[in-house]
Design a protein around this motif. Structure first.
Motif, PDB file in Angstrom:
ATOM      1  N   ARG A 230       0.843  -1.207   0.000  1.00  0.00           N
ATOM      2  CA  ARG A 230       0.000   0.000   0.000  1.00  0.00           C
ATOM      3  C   ARG A 230       0.870   1.245   0.000  1.00  0.00           C
ATOM      4  NH1 ARG A 230      -5.308   0.740   0.699  1.00  0.00           N
ATOM      5  NH2 ARG A 230      -6.568  -1.009   1.370  1.00  0.00           N
ATOM      6  N   ILE A 231       0.488   2.233  -0.789  1.00  0.00           N
ATOM      7  CA  ILE A 231       1.245   3.500  -0.757  1.00  0.00           C
ATOM      8  C   ILE A 231       0.754   4.293   0.457  1.00  0.00           C
ATOM      9  CG2 ILE A 231       1.617   5.694  -1.951  1.00  0.00           C
ATOM     10  CD1 ILE A 231       1.740   4.186  -4.541  1.00  0.00           C
ATOM     11  N   VAL A 232       1.702   4.676   1.334  1.00  0.00           N
ATOM     12  CA  VAL A 232       1.304   5.368   2.562  1.00  0.00           C
ATOM     13  C   VAL A 232       1.531   6.877   2.476  1.00  0.00           C
ATOM     14  CG1 VAL A 232       1.568   3.365   4.072  1.00  0.00           C
ATOM     15  CG2 VAL A 232       3.538   4.848   3.675  1.00  0.00           C
ATOM     16  N   GLU A 233       2.401   7.305   1.542  1.00  0.00           N
ATOM     17  CA  GLU A 233       2.623   8.752   1.401  1.00  0.00           C
ATOM     18  C   GLU A 233       3.166   9.048   0.012  1.00  0.00           C
ATOM     19  OE1 GLU A 233       4.398  12.478   4.046  1.00  0.00           O
ATOM     20  OE2 GLU A 233       4.657  10.442   4.757  1.00  0.00           O
ATOM     21  N   LEU A 234       2.781  10.191  -0.524  1.00  0.00           N
ATOM     22  CA  LEU A 234       3.241  10.589  -1.865  1.00  0.00           C
ATOM     23  C   LEU A 234       3.379  12.107  -1.891  1.00  0.00           C
ATOM     24  CD1 LEU A 234       1.582   9.331  -5.188  1.00  0.00           C
ATOM     25  CD2 LEU A 234       2.560  11.581  -4.990  1.00  0.00           C
ATOM     26  N   ALA A 235       4.544  12.579  -2.331  1.00  0.00           N
ATOM     27  CA  ALA A 235       4.763  14.029  -2.405  1.00  0.00           C
ATOM     28  C   ALA A 235       5.934  14.329  -3.318  1.00  0.00           C
ATOM     29  CB  ALA A 235       5.046  14.594  -1.008  1.00  0.00           C
ATOM     30  N   ALA A 237       9.688  15.434  -4.168  1.00  0.00           N
ATOM     31  CA  ALA A 237      10.876  14.931  -3.472  1.00  0.00           C
ATOM     32  C   ALA A 237      11.271  15.789  -2.261  1.00  0.00           C
ATOM     33  CB  ALA A 237      12.036  14.819  -4.455  1.00  0.00           C
ATOM     34  N   GLU A 238      11.463  17.083  -2.457  1.00  0.00           N
ATOM     35  CA  GLU A 238      11.926  17.926  -1.345  1.00  0.00           C
ATOM     36  C   GLU A 238      10.874  18.017  -0.247  1.00  0.00           C
ATOM     37  OE1 GLU A 238      15.031  19.312  -0.524  1.00  0.00           O
ATOM     38  OE2 GLU A 238      15.435  17.810  -2.051  1.00  0.00           O
ATOM     39  N   GLU A 239       9.617  18.101  -0.660  1.00  0.00           N
ATOM     40  CA  GLU A 239       8.511  18.183   0.300  1.00  0.00           C
ATOM     41  C   GLU A 239       8.507  16.953   1.212  1.00  0.00           C
ATOM     42  OE1 GLU A 239       4.858  18.863   2.294  1.00  0.00           O
ATOM     43  OE2 GLU A 239       6.163  20.285   1.267  1.00  0.00           O
ATOM     44  N   LEU A 240       8.737  15.787   0.621  1.00  0.00           N
ATOM     45  CA  LEU A 240       8.719  14.547   1.411  1.00  0.00           C
ATOM     46  C   LEU A 240       9.880  14.526   2.411  1.00  0.00           C
ATOM     47  CD1 LEU A 240       6.995  11.785   1.269  1.00  0.00           C
ATOM     48  CD2 LEU A 240       9.123  10.836   0.455  1.00  0.00           C
ATOM     49  N   PHE A 241      11.031  15.034   1.994  1.00  0.00           N
ATOM     50  CA  PHE A 241      12.190  15.040   2.896  1.00  0.00           C
ATOM     51  C   PHE A 241      12.034  16.079   4.006  1.00  0.00           C
ATOM     52  CE2 PHE A 241      14.095  12.314  -0.149  1.00  0.00           C
ATOM     53  CZ  PHE A 241      15.129  11.663   0.532  1.00  0.00           C
ATOM     54  N   LEU A 242      11.400  17.196   3.682  1.00  0.00           N
ATOM     55  CA  LEU A 242      11.266  18.266   4.677  1.00  0.00           C
ATOM     56  C   LEU A 242      10.088  18.026   5.618  1.00  0.00           C
ATOM     57  CD1 LEU A 242      11.989  21.310   2.328  1.00  0.00           C
ATOM     58  CD2 LEU A 242      13.535  20.296   3.997  1.00  0.00           C
ATOM     59  N   ASN A 243       8.990  17.464   5.094  1.00  0.00           N
ATOM     60  CA  ASN A 243       7.789  17.249   5.915  1.00  0.00           C
ATOM     61  C   ASN A 243       7.265  15.821   5.843  1.00  0.00           C
ATOM     62  OD1 ASN A 243       7.549  20.075   6.589  1.00  0.00           O
ATOM     63  ND2 ASN A 243       6.846  20.393   4.490  1.00  0.00           N
ATOM     64  N   PRO A 244       8.046  14.829   6.293  1.00  0.00           N
ATOM     65  CA  PRO A 244       7.513  13.462   6.251  1.00  0.00           C
ATOM     66  C   PRO A 244       6.417  13.317   7.319  1.00  0.00           C
ATOM     67  CG  PRO A 244       9.647  13.488   7.351  1.00  0.00           C
ATOM     68  CD  PRO A 244       9.375  14.900   6.910  1.00  0.00           C
ATOM     69  N   LEU A 245       5.259  12.825   6.937  1.00  0.00           N
ATOM     70  CA  LEU A 245       4.147  12.752   7.882  1.00  0.00           C
ATOM     71  C   LEU A 245       3.907  11.348   8.419  1.00  0.00           C
ATOM     72  CD1 LEU A 245       1.616  15.091   6.022  1.00  0.00           C
ATOM     73  CD2 LEU A 245       2.985  15.638   8.032  1.00  0.00           C
ATOM     74  N   HIS A 246       3.857  10.367   7.532  1.00  0.00           N
ATOM     75  CA  HIS A 246       3.536   9.012   7.960  1.00  0.00           C
ATOM     76  C   HIS A 246       4.702   8.422   8.768  1.00  0.00           C
ATOM     77  CE1 HIS A 246       2.308   4.791   7.736  1.00  0.00           C
ATOM     78  NE2 HIS A 246       1.099   5.239   7.443  1.00  0.00           N
TER      79      HIS A 246
END
Length: 310
Positions: A230-235, A237-246
């Motif tokens: 299951r995909i748990v997060e998608l954003a 590249a930089e957004e995912l590194f700066l604001n990882p939520l899951h």
């Protein structure tokens, strides 16, 4: 802003293996789009279903539910012979193990030409040879390599042969399945730079599959994190590194090595515990927390994520 062109669309994809009591759901309700000209990365640990999705897109793995579209046409399940041929030509794959994916008994010339022979994509023998030489040149190999066998090459050179084999078909979309994980660290950057260069010169679109987030940051436009099918997060590249939520994304990021030894010693490794999610009453949904940033969670978790984002 102009609407981006969707090259690949994956909708509610499910892939299962086996049947009855032995049935195993490898990929469950996966949704994402890949835009023309971007590198879309799929990241997760071994066995999370990344390669299974990549193989389903190029029609190697059958799907049990959901749809996959290439340029607006459905390409999973039963399709016409013409469309099947188009998918084989336009969607290529670079495999993880450059040793296992090349035929040891065939010369490089034949390995690269196989697709040309199958689809008769050359006018005459001279044209075929020229195409092979061009493909070798494009991946930084010498023309005389065509007369050698794969065992005569290093891992990095073999992976370049694999890339040349994909390029000679003039594809639009390439699934790069962990193309550097079997290579030495010193060679990895060369292969990544080569993939980036080819993307720019040929207008390629990549689905880049990896388990190493530090590599992915360097090459991706957008990243999807997958856990147990299951995909748990998608954003982006930089957004995912700066604001990882899951919590799983945070755990993956905490494992990325830091070049500074002092900081590396002090860093805290996070271990993902799936039991933190209680989905017994409040079921999870796929939710866009802010434009382009999606996360998988239930109402209570999403409230918490929203508080972090704000």
């Amino acid at each position: 802003m102009a609407e981006k062109e969707k090259l690949i669309e994956v909708k509610d994809l499910q892939i299962t293996f086996g049947s009855g009591r032995k049935k195993f759901v490898a990929v469950d309700h996966v949704n994402f789009d890949i835009y023309k000209g971007e590198t879309f990365s799929l990241v997760g640990e071994s066995g999370s279903g990344k390669t299974t999705i990549g193989r389903a897109i190029i029609r190697v793995n059958p799907t049990s539910a959901g749809e996959i579209y290439f340029k607006g046409q459905k390409i999973n399940g039963k399709i016409s012979k013409e469309l099947d041929q188009e998918v084989i030509r336009k969607c290529q794959m670079i495999f993880q193990d450059p040793q296992a994916s090349l035929n040891e008994r065939a010369k490089v010339d034949y390995i690269i030409s196989e697709g040309l022979y199958n689809f008769h994509l050359y006018k005459d023998e001279e044209d075929r040879e020229r195409k092979v030489q061009d493909a070798l040149h494009e991946v930084g190999l010498l023309p005389e390599f065509a007369s050698r066998f794969p065992h005569e090459f290093s891992g990095g050179q073999r992976q370049r042969i694999g890339i040349a084999r994909a390029l000679v078909m003039e594809p639009e979309f390439i699934v790069a399945d962990e193309p550097i994980s079997a290579l030495d660290v010193s060679i990895r950057a060369q292969v990544l730079n080569l993939l980036n260069k080819l993307k720019a010169s040929r207008g390629l679109t990549y689905l880049f599959i990896a388990h190493d987030l530090s590599v992915v940051r360097f090459i991706s436009d957008r990243i999807a994190v997958i856990y147990k099918g299951r995909i748990v997060e998608l954003a982006e590249a930089e957004e995912l590194f700066l604001n990882p939520l899951h919590p799983y994304t945070q755990a993956l990021l905490s494992a990325v090595p830091i070049p500074d030894p002092e900081l590396e010693k002090k860093k805290k490794l996070l271990v993902y515990d799936p039991s933190v999610h209680d989905y017994s009453v409040d079921g999870p949904i796929w939710y866009e927390i802010k434009p382009g940033h999606f996360v998988y969670g239930n109402k209570k978790e999403i409230k918490g994520y929203e508080a972090i984002v704000k």
